[in-house]
Design an enzyme around this catalytic site. Structure first.
Site, PDB file in Angstrom:
ATOM      1  N   THR A 284      18.243 -31.559  -1.823  1.00 20.60           N
ATOM      2  CA  THR A 284      16.777 -31.589  -1.797  1.00 20.60           C
ATOM      3  C   THR A 284      16.269 -32.685  -2.723  1.00 20.60           C
ATOM      4  OG1 THR A 284      16.690 -29.254  -1.315  1.00 20.60           O
ATOM      5  CG2 THR A 284      14.688 -30.216  -2.239  1.00 20.60           C
TER       6      THR A 284
ATOM      7  N   SER B 161      16.684 -47.451 -12.233  1.00 18.36           N
ATOM      8  CA  SER B 161      16.594 -46.126 -12.853  1.00 18.36           C
ATOM      9  C   SER B 161      15.227 -45.989 -13.503  1.00 18.36           C
ATOM     10  CB  SER B 161      17.703 -45.990 -13.901  1.00 18.36           C
ATOM     11  OG  SER B 161      17.701 -44.695 -14.435  1.00 18.36           O
ATOM     12  N   ALA B 162      14.459 -44.985 -13.062  1.00 14.21           N
ATOM     13  CA  ALA B 162      13.044 -44.918 -13.445  1.00 14.21           C
ATOM     14  C   ALA B 162      12.822 -44.820 -14.955  1.00 14.21           C
ATOM     15  CB  ALA B 162      12.386 -43.718 -12.748  1.00 14.21           C
TER      16      ALA B 162
ATOM     17  N   THR C 245      23.503 -44.331 -12.722  1.00 10.75           N
ATOM     18  CA  THR C 245      24.937 -44.005 -12.709  1.00 10.75           C
ATOM     19  C   THR C 245      25.346 -43.503 -11.329  1.00 10.75           C
ATOM     20  OG1 THR C 245      24.911 -43.496 -15.061  1.00 10.75           O
ATOM     21  CG2 THR C 245      26.725 -42.567 -13.782  1.00 10.75           C
TER      22      THR C 245
ATOM     23  N   ASN D  70      22.828 -54.405 -21.055  1.00 14.23           N
ATOM     24  CA  ASN D  70      22.087 -53.387 -21.797  1.00 14.23           C
ATOM     25  C   ASN D  70      22.288 -53.464 -23.303  1.00 14.23           C
ATOM     26  OD1 ASN D  70      24.616 -52.517 -20.456  1.00 14.23           O
ATOM     27  ND2 ASN D  70      24.466 -50.795 -21.872  1.00 14.23           N
TER      28      ASN D  70
ATOM     29  N   GLN E 136      18.619 -52.743 -16.221  1.00 18.97           N
ATOM     30  CA  GLN E 136      17.848 -53.220 -17.374  1.00 18.97           C
ATOM     31  C   GLN E 136      16.775 -54.243 -16.998  1.00 18.97           C
ATOM     32  OE1 GLN E 136      17.669 -52.158 -20.446  1.00 18.97           O
ATOM     33  NE2 GLN E 136      19.381 -50.717 -20.396  1.00 18.97           N
TER      34      GLN E 136
ATOM     35  N   CYS F  46      31.896 -51.722 -39.538  1.00 16.43           N
ATOM     36  CA  CYS F  46      32.008 -51.802 -40.997  1.00 16.43           C
ATOM     37  C   CYS F  46      32.945 -50.751 -41.572  1.00 16.43           C
ATOM     38  CB  CYS F  46      30.641 -51.634 -41.633  1.00 16.43           C
ATOM     39  SG  CYS F  46      29.538 -52.990 -41.243  1.00 16.43           S
TER      40      CYS F  46
HETATM   41  N1  PLP Z   1      23.565 -49.556 -16.051  1.00 15.75           N
HETATM   42  C1  PLP Z   1      22.959 -50.075 -17.129  1.00 15.75           C
HETATM   43  C2  PLP Z   1      22.983 -51.560 -17.341  1.00 15.75           C
HETATM   44  C3  PLP Z   1      22.310 -49.241 -18.045  1.00 15.75           C
HETATM   45  O1  PLP Z   1      21.707 -49.761 -19.103  1.00 15.75           O
HETATM   46  C4  PLP Z   1      22.312 -47.841 -17.805  1.00 15.75           C
HETATM   47  C5  PLP Z   1      21.706 -46.927 -18.784  1.00 15.75           C
HETATM   48  O2  PLP Z   1      21.846 -47.056 -19.962  1.00 15.75           O
HETATM   49  C6  PLP Z   1      22.951 -47.357 -16.659  1.00 15.75           C
HETATM   50  C7  PLP Z   1      23.562 -48.243 -15.806  1.00 15.75           C
HETATM   51  C8  PLP Z   1      22.951 -45.882 -16.336  1.00 15.75           C
HETATM   52  O3  PLP Z   1      21.645 -45.462 -16.035  1.00 15.75           O
HETATM   53  P1  PLP Z   1      21.231 -43.938 -15.833  1.00 15.75           P
HETATM   54  O4  PLP Z   1      20.837 -43.444 -17.176  1.00 15.75           O
HETATM   55  O5  PLP Z   1      20.056 -43.960 -14.914  1.00 15.75           O
HETATM   56  O6  PLP Z   1      22.370 -43.216 -15.248  1.00 15.75           O
END
Ligand code: PLP
Length: 392
Positions: free
Chosen positions: A236, A198-199, A71, A150, A178, A328
């Site tokens: 940091t 994103s780790a 993010t 995602n 993803q 639903c």
């Molecule tokens: N972009 C996609 C496609 C994601 O699936 C996600 C997390 O669900 C993010 C961005 C955001 O990742 P983070 O949790 O590292 O902020």
């Protein structure tokens, strides 16, 4: 019973990652900006992690910047590029992650940019002809199109988009959150200007990620401070996280083919089990059922509505963890599912696998789903559903 099938949300730490980060939680805790030996060793660990990530992606170490996750990386790239290059037009799609859509919306509201949404086909695939038309009509464009979705797993042809971006002198950002650690990248070759990882999506720690910024670009920072990350991100550094990220990516790429083949087989197995479950009216969102056109570990399924509540909640009650949203009981489905649901009035469930899942777990999951439908009177009556005797 606990069965975790929510690996697109986050993943378990790999044991090798735990081993790699332990010394940095205990002994090597110095600040990498400190001039003493311990500080220099922490700094060297970050530099080594940067070299590892760069090497795995065919990038240069100076093109990798560590962040606190995808993010933040997305905010840095989008806001940084818009401000650095005075870009006034962005092309994106309606099924991007909220980190992209909300960031762009804010810039639009502030009058910085206009947004064009590229057309998607009925399965959520980008219409490349429309993209080219948009590019032709709009100079000074930033393209923000994700690699792997995602929610429904759709894979986008980022190579074709990169070629178009070059042809029309646009800059191209792709959200690879993803697919990082699950697909090969060669950033020497690919026409990509920026991407993020994103780790915690590939068995590393939470709260740490990275941005790739092609060498020729210089973004406006988002976070000002002590000049860390070559002035691109003050604060940091999260040494533990960065070491864990690099180790997780190394493990992921070492085992890429084996992991990908296993999760693809898990997906196919679940599809085949659902096909003989006797539950009528199941359908698959976007390309998620396809092995070639979707991220191997994501399967987005729409189930018929239950009269007695949400399937996701009922699965949770028996220890099965999945994601989803329901149309639903009058709401709940996400912007992606609303755009592309295979049918309205269904409950969407995202199963997402990892190398740690087993086929036996999927047997238990399908048994649990079948039992839930069996005990729901309205579904049984409306669809004429009944349990297939051979499975009982
Ligand atoms: N972009 C996609 C496609 C994601 O699936 C996600 C997390 O669900 C993010 C961005 C955001 O990742 P983070 O949790 O590292 O902020």
């Amino acid at each position: 019973m606990e069965i975790y099938l929510d690996n697109a949300a986050t993943t378990a730490l790999d044991p090798e990652v735990i081993e790699a980060i332990l010394p940095f939680l205990t002994t090597h805790y110095a600040n990498p900006s400190s001039a003493h030996g311990a500080g220099r060793r922490a700094k060297e660990a970050i530099d080594q992690a940067r070299r590892t990530v760069a090497h795995l992606l065919g990038a240069l170490p100076e093109e990798i910047y560590f962040t606190a996750g995808a993010t933040e990386g997305i905010n840095l790239v989008l806001s940084g590029a818009i401000r650095a290059y005075d870009l006034s037009h962005v092309i994106t799609s309606r099924i991007e992650h909220k980190a992209v859509l909300q960031t762009l919306k804010r810039h639009e509201k502030e009058g910085d940019i206009e947004i064009s949404f590229v057309k998607l086909d009925e399965r959520g695939n980008v219409d490349l002809y429309h993209l080219e038309n948009l590019l032709r009509a709009n100079p000074r464009t930033l393209i923000a199109l994700m690699h792997g979705n995602n929610e429904i797993g759709n894979l986008t042809d980022i190579h074709a988009i990169g070629v178009l971006a070059r042809r029309y002198n646009a800059v191209f950002f792709t959200d690879t959150t993803q697919t990082m650690g699950k697909a090969h990248f060669d950033l020497q070759e690919a026409e990509i200007d920026f991407l993020v990882g994103s780790a915690h999506k590939f068995h590393g720690p939470k709260g740490v990620g990275f941005v790739y910024i092609r060498q020729k670009h210089q973004l406006k920072p988002l976070i000002y401070g002590g000049g860390q990350e070559r002035g691109q991100r003050g604060g940091t550094e999260n040494v533990v996280g960065i070491v864990g990220l690099a180790k997780a990516l190394e493990v992921a790429y070492r085992n890429l083919e084996a992991s990908r083949s296993k999760v693809a087989r898990l997906k196919q197995y679940l599809v085949s089990k659902l096909a003989i479950s006797g539950i009528e009216g199941i359908c698959y969102n976007g390309e998620s059922k396809s092995i070639e056109n979707s991220v191997a570990n994501v399967l987005s399924v729409s189930f018929p509505c239950l009269s007695s509540g949400s399937l996701v909640t009922k699965l949770d009650q028996v220890g099965i963890q999945v994601s989803g949203g329901s149309a639903c009981q009058g709401g709940g489905a996400s912007h992606v599912i609303q755009a592309l649901a295979c049918e309205a009035d269904k409950e969407n469930v995202r199963f997402s696998f990892s190398k740690f899942n087993t086929f036996e777990e999927l047997d238990l999951v399908v048994d649990a789903i079948t039992r839930i439908y069996e005990s729901d009177p309205v579904v049984a009556t409306r669809t004429g559903w009944k349990r297939i005797a051979s499975l009982a």
